[in-house]
Scaffold this motif. Structure first.
Motif, PDB file in Angstrom:
ATOM      1  N   SER A 106       0.825  -1.242   0.128  1.00  0.00           N
ATOM      2  CA  SER A 106       0.134   0.008  -0.081  1.00  0.00           C
ATOM      3  C   SER A 106       0.980   1.371  -0.110  1.00  0.00           C
ATOM      4  N   ALA A 107       2.115   1.147   0.640  1.00  0.00           N
ATOM      5  CA  ALA A 107       2.892   2.473   0.956  1.00  0.00           C
ATOM      6  C   ALA A 107       3.494   2.635  -0.543  1.00  0.00           C
ATOM      7  N   LEU A 108       3.911   1.370  -1.291  1.00  0.00           N
ATOM      8  CA  LEU A 108       4.316   1.535  -2.683  1.00  0.00           C
ATOM      9  C   LEU A 108       3.467   1.914  -3.480  1.00  0.00           C
ATOM     10  N   LYS A 109       2.269   1.818  -3.507  1.00  0.00           N
ATOM     11  CA  LYS A 109       1.173   2.323  -4.234  1.00  0.00           C
ATOM     12  C   LYS A 109       0.757   3.686  -4.026  1.00  0.00           C
ATOM     13  N   ASP A 110       1.028   4.257  -3.057  1.00  0.00           N
ATOM     14  CA  ASP A 110       0.830   5.634  -2.311  1.00  0.00           C
ATOM     15  C   ASP A 110       2.023   6.230  -3.341  1.00  0.00           C
ATOM     16  N   TYR A 111       3.147   5.791  -3.229  1.00  0.00           N
ATOM     17  CA  TYR A 111       4.403   6.415  -3.712  1.00  0.00           C
ATOM     18  C   TYR A 111       4.212   6.536  -5.400  1.00  0.00           C
ATOM     19  N   VAL A 112       3.840   5.463  -6.028  1.00  0.00           N
ATOM     20  CA  VAL A 112       3.822   5.368  -7.413  1.00  0.00           C
ATOM     21  C   VAL A 112       2.887   6.239  -7.793  1.00  0.00           C
ATOM     22  N   ARG A 113       1.728   6.540  -7.212  1.00  0.00           N
ATOM     23  CA  ARG A 113       0.688   7.427  -7.725  1.00  0.00           C
ATOM     24  C   ARG A 113       0.931   8.898  -7.780  1.00  0.00           C
ATOM     25  N   THR A 114       2.314   9.253  -7.043  1.00  0.00           N
ATOM     26  CA  THR A 114       2.721  10.531  -7.013  1.00  0.00           C
ATOM     27  C   THR A 114       3.502  10.655  -8.240  1.00  0.00           C
ATOM     28  N   ILE A 115       3.928   9.728  -8.939  1.00  0.00           N
ATOM     29  CA  ILE A 115       4.667  10.025 -10.409  1.00  0.00           C
ATOM     30  C   ILE A 115       3.734   9.353 -11.414  1.00  0.00           C
ATOM     31  N   GLY A 116       2.418   9.058 -10.965  1.00  0.00           N
ATOM     32  CA  GLY A 116       1.526   9.049 -12.308  1.00  0.00           C
ATOM     33  C   GLY A 116       1.533   7.464 -12.707  1.00  0.00           C
ATOM     34  N   GLY A 117       2.221   6.598 -11.858  1.00  0.00           N
ATOM     35  CA  GLY A 117       2.332   5.319 -12.300  1.00  0.00           C
ATOM     36  C   GLY A 117       1.304   4.441 -11.552  1.00  0.00           C
ATOM     37  N   GLU A 118       1.392   2.991 -11.771  1.00  0.00           N
ATOM     38  CA  GLU A 118       0.508   2.183 -11.105  1.00  0.00           C
ATOM     39  C   GLU A 118       1.322   0.701 -11.003  1.00  0.00           C
ATOM     40  N   VAL A 119       0.840  -0.062 -10.038  1.00  0.00           N
ATOM     41  CA  VAL A 119       1.365  -1.563  -9.866  1.00  0.00           C
ATOM     42  C   VAL A 119       0.593  -2.273 -10.686  1.00  0.00           C
ATOM     43  N   VAL A 120       1.083  -3.044 -11.884  1.00  0.00           N
ATOM     44  CA  VAL A 120       0.505  -3.751 -12.671  1.00  0.00           C
ATOM     45  C   VAL A 120       0.744  -5.347 -12.541  1.00  0.00           C
ATOM     46  N   GLY A 121       1.673  -5.665 -11.881  1.00  0.00           N
ATOM     47  CA  GLY A 121       2.460  -6.983 -11.701  1.00  0.00           C
ATOM     48  C   GLY A 121       2.445  -7.137 -10.353  1.00  0.00           C
ATOM     49  N   GLU A 122       2.541  -8.389  -9.940  1.00  0.00           N
ATOM     50  CA  GLU A 122       3.018  -8.686  -8.450  1.00  0.00           C
ATOM     51  C   GLU A 122       3.041 -10.089  -8.264  1.00  0.00           C
ATOM     52  N   ILE A 123       4.151 -10.375  -7.414  1.00  0.00           N
ATOM     53  CA  ILE A 123       4.365 -11.501  -6.876  1.00  0.00           C
ATOM     54  C   ILE A 123       4.478 -11.600  -5.334  1.00  0.00           C
ATOM     55  N   PRO A 124       3.344 -11.715  -4.670  1.00  0.00           N
ATOM     56  CA  PRO A 124       3.190 -11.553  -3.517  1.00  0.00           C
ATOM     57  C   PRO A 124       4.090 -12.350  -2.314  1.00  0.00           C
ATOM     58  N   VAL A 125       4.529 -13.601  -2.818  1.00  0.00           N
ATOM     59  CA  VAL A 125       5.304 -14.404  -1.820  1.00  0.00           C
ATOM     60  C   VAL A 125       6.835 -13.861  -1.627  1.00  0.00           C
ATOM     61  N   THR A 126       7.168 -13.050  -2.769  1.00  0.00           N
ATOM     62  CA  THR A 126       8.460 -12.723  -2.701  1.00  0.00           C
ATOM     63  C   THR A 126       8.501 -11.224  -2.722  1.00  0.00           C
ATOM     64  N   ALA A 127       7.307 -10.575  -2.760  1.00  0.00           N
ATOM     65  CA  ALA A 127       7.178  -9.012  -2.488  1.00  0.00           C
ATOM     66  C   ALA A 127       7.897  -8.510  -3.763  1.00  0.00           C
TER      67      ALA A 127
END
Length: 370
Positions: A106-127
């Motif tokens: 969630s913290a990463l998503k908040d930061y990425v939004r400040t530069i206009g980006g978004e999280v589009v892929g993820e591997i939760p087990v390895t973060a």
């Protein structure tokens, strides 16, 4: 008298004729019945086979479900965003990030939004996460964003989303390179001395051997034989502690007259034995530079007197620190091989039985080398 005899003979012939007639009729009925039974059986068998095929088709469909990626999410980069330079490149509108924990997403998503980006892929087990940016950027601009991401307290590492160009024949396995080292026997079957190289498709990777950059590889093991014909030009120096260990065993450190090869020598050859020298084998890495540490019979494990080793063969935690610092810091090894259990069987067994001393030893080890 004659008339009576004639009548008797006539009745007998008539009886015989009827017998043959009934026999022929019986044979005909049996023949027709057999044909009818065969036709009925064939029809039933055909229907049964069709039913089996239908059921089989249903079963196959059930047994092979659609691929389920679970929590894994992957975003396919657009072809126009892949910048290639000589078979190697990057995606010009993406970055990769590894967090300290998936809890920090969630913290990463908040930061990425400040530069206009978004999280589009993820591997939760390895973060691990794939970030899509709104615009394209040069590699220098992406490198600056990477440094900014690395400065965040919850980010462990960040990098470009690198891209590689593979030849079609390399993908299919039809392109391969086979070295001339004499102990590699049969490359066509599934047996022989080189089955392991075939299992990992090393010949497919060796096609690109001229493009592989040198890599420093460290080996922590028992006594080495650095004069082996396949290793004498691969070892960059005498392994740390090896000369003392050789002297302790009465071996000449100046002459290549030692017949005993040992486990460390075997491991070193698997990694980086010389390529295409018509001798022995070749290692997996065609351009490896080897550095070693011998901690089995050298002064390394005697450096800290009075402290009981936690390893089963005389090695200890401080010895491991020396080996790691020497290889990683002094020799800048990018890869380390340790053919050793971190703890003896007794320690692991006792820890599994909730022995406090064994658990503390393992916890201490994890703290030191996390």
């Amino acid at each position: 008298m004659k008339k009576s005899t004639a009548n008797h003979m006539h009745r007998k012939r008539r009886k015989n004729n009827l017998t043959w007639l009934f026999a022929l009729l019986g044979i005909l009925v049996l023949f027709l019945g057999t044909i009818l039974a065969f036709l009925i059986f064939s029809e039933l068998s055909s229907k049964s086979a069709e039913t089996v095929q239908e059921v089989s088709a249903v079963n196959v469909e059930k047994d092979i479900p659609e691929t389920d990626m679970g929590d894994l999410i992957y975003h396919e980069p657009a072809a126009e965003n892949i910048v290639m330079q000589g078979g190697f490149g990057y995606v010009n509108n993406e970055l990769l990030v590894t967090l300290d924990s998936s809890d920090s997403l969630s913290a990463l998503k908040d930061y990425v939004r400040t530069i206009g980006g978004e999280v589009v892929g993820e591997i939760p087990v390895t973060a691990d996460y794939q970030i899509l940016l709104p615009d394209t950027h040069t590699q220098e601009e992406l490198d600056q964003m990477i440094e900014q991401l690395k400065a965040l307290p919850y980010v462990r590492r960040s990098s470009l989303n690198y891209a590689f160009e593979l030849e079609n024949d390399a993908i299919s396995g039809s392109s391969a390179y086979y070295p001339n080292d004499k102990k590699w026997d049969d490359w066509s079957g599934n047996s022989g001395n080189n089955w392991n190289m075939k299992a990992i498709d090393a010949p497919g990777a060796w096609v690109y051997r001229d493009q592989m950059q040198p890599v420093n590889v460290g080996v922590i093991d028992s006594i080495f034989y650095p004069y082996h014909e396949d290793l004498k030009d691969v070892f960059q120096e005498m392994p740390l502690g090896n000369a003392s260990a050789m002297k302790n065993q009465g071996l000449d450190t100046q002459k290549a007259n030692w017949s005993e090869k040992g486990h460390a020598t075997h491991v070193s050859g698997t990694i980086g034995a010389e390529f295409d020298n018509k001798k022995g084998i070749c290692g997996v890495a065609s351009n490896a530079k080897l550095y070693g540490v011998d901690w089995s019979d050298s002064p390394l494990y005697r450096i800290i007197d009075g402290k009981k080793p936690i390893f089963g063969d005389g090695s200890n935690m401080y010895c491991m620190k020396i080996a790691m610092l020497y290889l990683v810091i002094e020799k800048q090894c990018q890869v380390i091989n340790i053919s050793q259990s971190a703890f003896g069987v007794e320690v692991r067994c006792n820890a599994s039985k909730n022995n406090d001393d064994a658990i503390n030893a393992i916890n201490k080890f994890n703290e030191e080398f996390a």
